[in-house]
Enzyme design. Structure first.
Site, mmCIF file in Angstrom:
data_model
loop_
_atom_site.group_PDB
_atom_site.id
_atom_site.type_symbol
_atom_site.label_atom_id
_atom_site.label_comp_id
_atom_site.label_asym_id
_atom_site.label_seq_id
_atom_site.Cartn_x
_atom_site.Cartn_y
_atom_site.Cartn_z
ATOM 1 N N LYS A 27 41.685 32.563 39.687
ATOM 2 C CA LYS A 27 40.558 33.971 40.179
ATOM 3 C C LYS A 27 39.869 33.596 38.543
ATOM 4 C CE LYS A 27 43.572 37.332 38.179
ATOM 5 N NZ LYS A 27 42.639 37.594 37.026
ATOM 6 N N THR A 28 40.465 33.209 37.293
ATOM 7 C CA THR A 28 39.859 33.177 36.373
ATOM 8 C C THR A 28 39.303 32.115 36.233
ATOM 9 O OG1 THR A 28 42.724 33.922 35.256
ATOM 10 C CG2 THR A 28 40.438 32.901 33.739
ATOM 11 N N ASP A 195 37.969 42.322 36.524
ATOM 12 C CA ASP A 195 38.742 41.495 37.008
ATOM 13 C C ASP A 195 40.080 42.052 36.910
ATOM 14 O OD1 ASP A 195 41.125 39.350 37.541
ATOM 15 O OD2 ASP A 195 41.312 38.933 34.850
ATOM 16 N N GLU A 196 41.147 41.844 38.435
ATOM 17 C CA GLU A 196 42.284 42.686 38.614
ATOM 18 C C GLU A 196 42.362 44.176 38.858
ATOM 19 O OE1 GLU A 196 45.436 40.943 37.974
ATOM 20 O OE2 GLU A 196 45.313 39.723 37.436
ATOM 21 N N GLN A 226 49.877 42.128 45.009
ATOM 22 C CA GLN A 226 50.231 42.194 43.394
ATOM 23 C C GLN A 226 49.969 43.549 43.442
ATOM 24 O OE1 GLN A 226 50.223 38.180 40.934
ATOM 25 N NE2 GLN A 226 48.567 37.688 42.869
ATOM 26 N N ARG A 568 55.764 33.729 40.389
ATOM 27 C CA ARG A 568 56.000 33.362 38.736
ATOM 28 C C ARG A 568 56.178 31.833 38.963
ATOM 29 N NH1 ARG A 568 52.084 35.312 38.321
ATOM 30 N NH2 ARG A 568 52.299 36.288 39.988
#
Length: 632
Positions: A27-28, A195-196, A226, A568
């Site tokens: 996504k970044t 973002d997020e 998430q 993770r």
């Protein structure tokens, strides 16, 4: 090289879009490329990009500059709080001070009346924060929390103080109360990217709606699977609400995972599918199948910790880096026995307890002296620095100064001037106070023309911080942190658009920064703290009913937290649980977490502890090494 869905997200002509970005799907990279795509044809100051952490904003900025070979002057890129701070500074036309959560706590404790002293200040703080997150001001009420909120609100207004919640609320109110100003920014920003987005609360979403309601130009990136910050006020339903408010939006799903093995990813997909009301996606990967997930049952928490230590030792022998391993747990209380076991096994580790770098005692002290040089009327900085290093001005003297200030309705600094003039102090206190105030006056003159890092170095030298911390436990580590602060200051670039000096901007940066302390070795942290990180090997400890899921929160959010923990791990996932555990001082028999039954058997191997052996370190470690620790 972008995959087709990433490319579609970057180049879509639709100004409103929901980019449903699963764990490890890049996504970044999509945000960076989307911004680069827009900056080709649009001026930087017509674009706002909002992140939740300074780290994310810095990462996007550095990658953008590398991508475009150019500085990004004019681009509105930062956290909600930093962008709101910038807007308020430009339009309120008053110099206010931002206070941290620890400063809020101290202020609330001072505000509590004698009858309210038994109140939990943290609960009061959470009450006030929750109110502000929903856009609600204090009201006259018989309810005690409301009364404290009102007193806190009055005090902050009188002293021009703003906490993080106030930055958002005041900016929201500014737009609501000044339609022409809102119209200016609605016209100014052609694109607003977030973002997020799954972590937004009520007021953050309403702030974004105000900015984008005319053009419908809200581009959001997030993952409902998430969303794990409901306890902080995050509203995962904002993602669904977005779809009804921006009906012409594009929905683009990023489902190609580049992080996890197929085994880990398949297990994560299977687990999260048990949640209801999802937007819905299935992650896939071209990575290798990888090792099966190990689920290990220990007799108690100590043996659980010893098993984890034995796995780490084996992996280290095989050449795996300790810094690429993490032990994740639901609650900080689980860390103690694990940390002690690693210490006995001589395995280097770092416990991440969520402390911000700028909240460390030595950093706060240095910055309080800088604050006093800029504004000696700052009561909080005055109290923190007054007797550190010690100069004979203890608790009794501090309280005398505070009482004198309250009585005369003046700052601590002015109260000290009056006390010294009235000669009501003992000779030792008079001498110590005179020396302290003269030190601040001298430093103010000396550092005024110095670059920021040299100013901080001068404060360290003149105050004697190196000698002071050298005598204390962990002195060398504290001095290293001070040195790190000087390096941060040397690299700090002030915003030329803000009418503040470099030191003033640095203090605001320190207050708003979300950068946490770091360390080497195996990383120990809560599952919440692990979001956004990745490791070759992940240990998930304490998978028991009542521990994880905790039983206190929403089960679907707890499952999302488990999903975050699983994803993770890049190559290796080891899950542990105990049959017996000390909880609040009482030994309790534990049932395995329901999440363990939600992992498909074809992706896991289950191991049990062999009959208990009463050995001591390192003999116990040798015993565990004889058991299958990691499935290759």
């Amino acid at each position: 090289m972008l995959n087709p869905q990433q490319q579609l997200a970057v180049t879509t002509a639709n100004k409103s879009a929901l980019i449903l970005s699963g764990a490890g799907t890049g996504k970044t990279s999509v945000l960076v490329e989307r911004l680069a795509h827009l900056l080709v044809e649009h001026p930087a100051d017509s674009i706002m990009a909002v992140t939740f952490t300074n780290k994310a904003a810095s990462e996007i900025k550095s990658r953008l500059e590398l991508r475009l070979h150019d500085a990004l002057a004019g681009l509105w890129l930062g956290t909600f709080h930093s962008l709101c701070y910038r807007l308020l500074l430009m339009h309120l036309k008053v110099k206010f001070k931002v206070i941290t959560q620890s400063q809020q706590m101290s202020l609330i404790k001072r505000i509590l009346t004698q009858d309210e002293r038994d109140l939990d200040a943290k609960k009061v703080l959470n009450f006030i924060s929750a109110k502000k997150d929903r856009g609600i001001r204090a009201i006259e009420s018989d309810e005690v929390y409301e009364q404290v909120y009102m007193a806190y609100q009055i005090h902050c207004k009188a002293h021009l103080l703003m906490d993080f919640g106030e930055l958002m609320l005041r900016c929201y109110e500014l737009f609501r109360e000044h339609p022409r100003l809102l119209a200016h920014y609605q016209h100014k920003f052609s694109y607003v990217l977030v973002d997020e987005f799954q972590d937004t609360n009520w007021i953050q979403y309403e702030f974004l709606r105000l900015l984008t309601q005319e053009k419908g130009n809200l581009f959001i990136v997030g993952d409902d699977d998430q969303s794990i910050y409901g306890f902080r006020g995050a509203i995962v339903e904002n993602m669904m609400t977005f779809q009804s408010h921006y009906q012409q939006h594009d929905l683009i799903k990023l489902e190609q995972n580049y992080r996890c093995s197929q085994t880990i990813l398949s297990a994560a997909n299977h687990l999260i599918a048990h949640n209801q009301e999802r937007l819905g996606k299935v992650l896939r990967t071209d990575n290798a199948l990888g090792e099966k997930i190990t689920i290990y049952q220990a007799s108690d928490a100590l043996h659980e910790a010893e098993y984890i230590a034995s796995c780490i030792s084996q992996l280290q022998v095989q050449g795996h880096s300790l810094s690429d391993m993490a032990i994740l747990y639901r609650a900080n209380s689980q860390a103690d026995v694990i940390a002690q076991t690693l210490r006995e096994a001589q395995i280097p580790f770092h416990v991440a307890r969520g402390q911000r770098f700028f909240d460390r005692q030595e950093i706060k002290l240095l910055l309080c002296y800088l604050q006093l040089c800029l504004d000696p009327q700052d009561n909080g900085a005055f109290e923190y620095a007054l007797n550190t290093p010690t100069r004979g001005l203890g608790v009794v003297t501090k309280q005398k100064i505070i009482d004198a200030g309250l009585s005369a309705n003046v700052s601590h600094w002015e109260a000290c001037e009056q006390l010294l003039a009235n000669s009501t102090l003992s000779s030792s206190v008079h001498r110590g106070l005179t020396q302290f105030m003269q030190l601040i006056r001298t430093l103010t003159q000396v550092i005024s023309a110095l670059p920021l890092d040299q100013a901080l170095q001068t404060i360290m030298d003149q105050v004697g911080l190196v000698a002071w911390f050298s005598r204390h436990e962990e002195g060398q580590e504290r001095l290293e942190h001070l040195h790190d602060c000087l390096e941060v200051a040397a690299k700090f670039t002030p915003d030329a658009a803000l009418e503040l000096s470099t030191p003033e901007q640095f203090l605001v940066h320190a207050c708003l920064s979300s950068v946490e302390e770091s360390g080497s070795g195996v990383q120990l942290m809560t599952l919440h703290a692990s979001k956004g990180l990745e490791f070759e090997t992940v240990f998930l400890a304490g998978l028991e009913k009542g521990v994880f899921p905790s039983g206190l929160g929403n089960l679907q959010e707890e499952r999302r937290l488990m999903y975050v923990g699983i994803t993770r791990a890049k190559k290796r996932l080891i899950i542990t649980h105990a049959k017996q555990r000390q909880i609040y001082g009482t030994s309790k028999y534990q049932k395995p977490s329901l999440f363990l039954d939600e992992l498909p058997e074809q992706f896991v191997v289950r191991l049990k502890e062999k009959p208990a052996v009463t050995l001591r370190m390192p003999e116990r470690m040798q015993h565990y090494r004889q058991q299958p620790a990691v499935v290759a």
